[in-house]
Scaffold this active site. Sequence first.
Site, mmCIF file in Angstrom:
data_model
loop_
_atom_site.group_PDB
_atom_site.id
_atom_site.type_symbol
_atom_site.label_atom_id
_atom_site.label_comp_id
_atom_site.label_asym_id
_atom_site.label_seq_id
_atom_site.Cartn_x
_atom_site.Cartn_y
_atom_site.Cartn_z
ATOM 1 N N GLU A 158 0.835 -1.208 0.000
ATOM 2 C CA GLU A 158 0.000 0.000 0.000
ATOM 3 C C GLU A 158 0.869 1.257 0.000
ATOM 4 O O GLU A 158 0.852 2.022 0.952
ATOM 5 C CB GLU A 158 -0.985 -0.009 1.171
ATOM 6 C CG GLU A 158 -0.377 -0.450 2.480
ATOM 7 C CD GLU A 158 -1.372 -0.623 3.614
ATOM 8 O OE1 GLU A 158 -2.585 -0.712 3.352
ATOM 9 O OE2 GLU A 158 -0.933 -0.670 4.762
ATOM 10 N N PRO A 159 1.622 1.471 -1.089
ATOM 11 C CA PRO A 159 2.481 2.655 -1.134
ATOM 12 C C PRO A 159 1.680 3.953 -1.236
ATOM 13 O O PRO A 159 0.635 3.982 -1.878
ATOM 14 C CB PRO A 159 3.304 2.447 -2.413
ATOM 15 C CG PRO A 159 2.472 1.573 -3.268
ATOM 16 C CD PRO A 159 1.672 0.699 -2.344
ATOM 17 N N GLY A 160 2.161 4.990 -0.592
ATOM 18 C CA GLY A 160 1.479 6.290 -0.655
ATOM 19 C C GLY A 160 2.406 7.327 -1.247
ATOM 20 O O GLY A 160 2.254 7.769 -2.389
ATOM 21 N N ARG A 161 3.421 7.705 -0.463
ATOM 22 C CA ARG A 161 4.359 8.768 -0.853
ATOM 23 C C ARG A 161 4.914 8.567 -2.261
ATOM 24 O O ARG A 161 5.000 9.503 -3.047
ATOM 25 C CB ARG A 161 5.522 8.773 0.150
ATOM 26 C CG ARG A 161 6.517 9.891 -0.052
ATOM 27 C CD ARG A 161 7.757 9.635 0.787
ATOM 28 N NE ARG A 161 7.457 9.373 2.172
ATOM 29 C CZ ARG A 161 7.490 10.282 3.151
ATOM 30 N NH1 ARG A 161 7.823 11.520 2.885
ATOM 31 N NH2 ARG A 161 7.204 9.947 4.398
ATOM 32 N N ARG A 219 6.108 19.255 7.111
ATOM 33 C CA ARG A 219 7.233 18.311 7.122
ATOM 34 C C ARG A 219 8.566 18.953 7.558
ATOM 35 O O ARG A 219 9.280 18.368 8.370
ATOM 36 C CB ARG A 219 7.383 17.616 5.761
ATOM 37 C CG ARG A 219 6.179 16.748 5.405
ATOM 38 C CD ARG A 219 6.427 15.876 4.190
ATOM 39 N NE ARG A 219 7.368 14.825 4.512
ATOM 40 C CZ ARG A 219 8.637 14.822 4.164
ATOM 41 N NH1 ARG A 219 9.139 15.796 3.442
ATOM 42 N NH2 ARG A 219 9.402 13.837 4.536
ATOM 43 N N TYR A 242 9.720 17.135 10.883
ATOM 44 C CA TYR A 242 10.745 16.090 10.703
ATOM 45 C C TYR A 242 12.092 16.665 10.266
ATOM 46 O O TYR A 242 12.956 15.892 9.827
ATOM 47 C CB TYR A 242 10.324 15.121 9.581
ATOM 48 C CG TYR A 242 8.937 14.562 9.637
ATOM 49 C CD1 TYR A 242 8.499 13.844 10.742
ATOM 50 C CD2 TYR A 242 8.072 14.700 8.557
ATOM 51 C CE1 TYR A 242 7.222 13.294 10.760
ATOM 52 C CE2 TYR A 242 6.798 14.152 8.570
ATOM 53 C CZ TYR A 242 6.386 13.456 9.676
ATOM 54 O OH TYR A 242 5.130 12.917 9.686
ATOM 55 N N CYS A 265 3.490 32.087 14.430
ATOM 56 C CA CYS A 265 4.185 32.595 15.623
ATOM 57 C C CYS A 265 5.033 31.496 16.276
ATOM 58 O O CYS A 265 4.921 31.234 17.464
ATOM 59 C CB CYS A 265 3.166 33.128 16.618
ATOM 60 S SG CYS A 265 2.024 31.851 17.166
HETATM 61 C C1 LIG Z 1 -0.630 1.503 7.437
HETATM 62 C C2 LIG Z 1 0.005 2.367 6.409
HETATM 63 N N1 LIG Z 1 0.151 1.903 5.151
HETATM 64 C C3 LIG Z 1 0.724 2.655 4.182
HETATM 65 C C4 LIG Z 1 1.163 3.935 4.452
HETATM 66 C C5 LIG Z 1 1.782 4.721 3.331
HETATM 67 O O1 LIG Z 1 3.141 4.878 3.560
HETATM 68 P P1 LIG Z 1 4.099 5.535 2.463
HETATM 69 O O2 LIG Z 1 3.516 6.851 2.108
HETATM 70 O O3 LIG Z 1 5.416 5.643 3.146
HETATM 71 O O4 LIG Z 1 4.144 4.598 1.297
HETATM 72 C C6 LIG Z 1 1.045 4.459 5.752
HETATM 73 C C7 LIG Z 1 1.526 5.798 6.073
HETATM 74 O O5 LIG Z 1 1.467 6.294 7.167
HETATM 75 C C8 LIG Z 1 0.448 3.651 6.759
HETATM 76 O O6 LIG Z 1 0.304 4.091 8.010
#
Ligand SMILES: Cc1ncc(COP(=O)(O)O)c(C=O)c1O
Length: 300
Positions: free
Chosen positions: A152-155, A191, A195, A222
């Site tokens: 489940e990639p997001g970034r 970010r 971070y 502020c």
């Molecule tokens: C359970 C889970 N899956 C997938 C992701 C997506 O991660 P990334 O954006 O590093 O691929 C996250 C991000 O917080 C997450 O908590």
Amino acid sequence: SVNEIAAAMEKTAKISIRVNPSVNPKTHPKIATGLKESKFGIHIESGQAFDAYKLAQKLENLETVGIHSHIGSQILETDSFKDAAEKVCEFVLKLNDEGIKLKFINLGGGLGISYTGEDIISPSELADAVIPAIENLNKNLDNDSGIELWLEPGRRIVGSAGIFITRVLAVKETPYKKFVNVDSGFTALIRPAMYDAYHRVVVINKLDEPSCETYTIAGNLCESGDIFARDRKLPEVERGDLIGILDTGAYGFAMASNYNSRVRPCEVLIRENGEIDLIRKREHYDDLLMHQFVPEDLKE
Ligand SMILES: Cc1ncc(COP(=O)(O)O)c(C=O)c1O
């Protein structure tokens, strides 16, 4: 509990349990989620995850169909993915031997992107790292169709697609630094403040001009930590210029807030052919007050 809700609805709930495989991805500590000290998941090595699956097996309205782990984000090496896959697969085999047959393993997200030009790993390198463990598991499972691998990639999908644009309100020279003060702050992009994340910065209306000065890009909140970028070489910056903060498509707007009564920005989609669509309206002051009420007796 899920079992009680499913029972009340006369249904069987398919569940998957988030486990903690105790893996250390070499990423920022705030986005490492599979460390043994992490708050996430039920630990495999302590036996707690096994107990959780045994409990779920006994509950009548649950069907355990999967297992889930997500070891962290912005990961730039394959070893930790391999480590997690091996630990999860070994555990799935143990569950199988106990009669708990799963249909899928979800190894979460985590694929990093290149914020500074650093090397990143490709989806196929990730596949090469984790598939041997899955194939080995499938040889040992009494499951004809084999267990599925989910990710489940997001970034990685959206991160590099976004640019955060903010306008210069003033350039301020102190005895120590030149600050570019812009018309937004960490309420729109947290970010860097949260971070210490590095994002490349450009002056959008001066892309062809040479970098000649060192500037720190400061937000309008502020908080001393409200800094987007420190000590960056840029073309000469003036009031009215547009600063572009790159690679902000992931964890940008999604982490935006209304702190300091700031309204969140609009979002615009730019298509490959150059067409532009507004995909989220800019907020207004009324939006901040929309969900607030003054009790009747406190009204004048
Ligand atoms: C359970 C889970 N899956 C997938 C992701 C997506 O991660 P990334 O954006 O590093 O691929 C996250 C991000 O917080 C997450 O908590």
